[in-house]
Design an enzyme around this catalytic site. Structure first.
Site, PDB file in Angstrom:
ATOM      1  N   ALA A  73       0.831  -1.208   0.000  1.00  0.00           N
ATOM      2  CA  ALA A  73       0.000   0.000   0.000  1.00  0.00           C
ATOM      3  C   ALA A  73       0.867   1.262   0.000  1.00  0.00           C
ATOM      4  O   ALA A  73       0.549   2.236  -0.686  1.00  0.00           O
ATOM      5  CB  ALA A  73      -0.950  -0.003   1.197  1.00  0.00           C
ATOM      6  N   ALA A  98       2.218   1.634  -3.499  1.00  0.00           N
ATOM      7  CA  ALA A  98       1.141   2.061  -4.397  1.00  0.00           C
ATOM      8  C   ALA A  98       0.789   3.528  -4.188  1.00  0.00           C
ATOM      9  O   ALA A  98       0.673   4.296  -5.154  1.00  0.00           O
ATOM     10  CB  ALA A  98      -0.092   1.180  -4.193  1.00  0.00           C
ATOM     11  N   GLU A  99       0.617   3.944  -2.943  1.00  0.00           N
ATOM     12  CA  GLU A  99       0.232   5.332  -2.686  1.00  0.00           C
ATOM     13  C   GLU A  99       1.338   6.297  -3.085  1.00  0.00           C
ATOM     14  O   GLU A  99       1.072   7.378  -3.606  1.00  0.00           O
ATOM     15  CB  GLU A  99      -0.179   5.557  -1.234  1.00  0.00           C
ATOM     16  CG  GLU A  99      -0.703   6.962  -1.025  1.00  0.00           C
ATOM     17  CD  GLU A  99      -1.696   7.103   0.105  1.00  0.00           C
ATOM     18  OE1 GLU A  99      -2.139   8.243   0.323  1.00  0.00           O
ATOM     19  OE2 GLU A  99      -2.047   6.113   0.755  1.00  0.00           O
ATOM     20  N   THR A 100       2.575   5.914  -2.885  1.00  0.00           N
ATOM     21  CA  THR A 100       3.696   6.760  -3.289  1.00  0.00           C
ATOM     22  C   THR A 100       3.674   6.982  -4.798  1.00  0.00           C
ATOM     23  O   THR A 100       3.739   8.127  -5.270  1.00  0.00           O
ATOM     24  CB  THR A 100       5.039   6.123  -2.860  1.00  0.00           C
ATOM     25  OG1 THR A 100       5.069   6.007  -1.435  1.00  0.00           O
ATOM     26  CG2 THR A 100       6.222   6.951  -3.335  1.00  0.00           C
ATOM     27  N   SER A 127       0.557   8.938  -5.999  1.00  0.00           N
ATOM     28  CA  SER A 127       0.637  10.346  -5.571  1.00  0.00           C
ATOM     29  C   SER A 127       1.604  11.136  -6.445  1.00  0.00           C
ATOM     30  O   SER A 127       1.339  12.293  -6.798  1.00  0.00           O
ATOM     31  CB  SER A 127       1.067  10.437  -4.111  1.00  0.00           C
ATOM     32  OG  SER A 127       0.071   9.921  -3.269  1.00  0.00           O
TER      33      SER A 127
END
Length: 153
Positions: free
Chosen positions: A71, A74-76, A79
């Protein structure tokens, strides 16, 4: 955020941010959490962001890659794509992240590739596919970011 000098940006994007006095590779690094987890962004553009992360050091008690580590990767990546889409006048704030974990890993390196699903004026959504070294899908994630006006300096 931490330093990351290996990120590949399109030259026109580097020039746009440099004109504003912004060090783009530092701004779009993986940040302190990403650094602790070994996240490395290796390619970054609004239409594709690629990063890697080691499995070692990012496992849960059973010795498998932790879902939360996937996660973070993925978020990095999502973003970074959202920020590049929004441009220097916007900041991206994650508002929804979901991850489906397909297979467990005990070693090696995973690679995440974020590609846009939607790029609008106020939101951006990216699909992030995380794969192992044999190109087998480990996780599929989707991130939606709100694009807010950047603070005026």
């Amino acid at each position: 955020m931490g330093e990351n000098t290996t990120v590949k940006f399109p030259q026109e994007v580097i020039d746009e941010y440099a004109a504003l006095g912004v060090d783009l590779p530092s701004l779009f690094s993986a940040g302190h959490l990403g650094e602790r987890m070994g996240v490395r962004i290796v390619e970054a553009a609004a239409d594709r962001v690629v990063g890697t992360m080691p499995v070692e050091g990012n496992t849960q008690p059973y010795g498998l890659l932790h879902g939360g580590a996937s996660a973070v990767l993925a978020e990095t990546l999502g973003s970074v794509g959202s920020m590049l889409h929004g441009g220097p006048s916007k900041i991206a704030v994650g508002v929804d992240l979901n991850c489906t974990h397909h297979r467990g890993l005990r070693s090696g390196t995973v690679t995440g590739v974020a590609t846009p699903v939607h790029r609008g004026r106020s939101t951006a959504t990216y699909e992030i596919v995380i794969s192992d070294e044999q190109d087998r899908r480990v996780c599929t994630a989707r991130l939606t970011c709100l694009l807010r006006d950047a603070p005026q300096s």
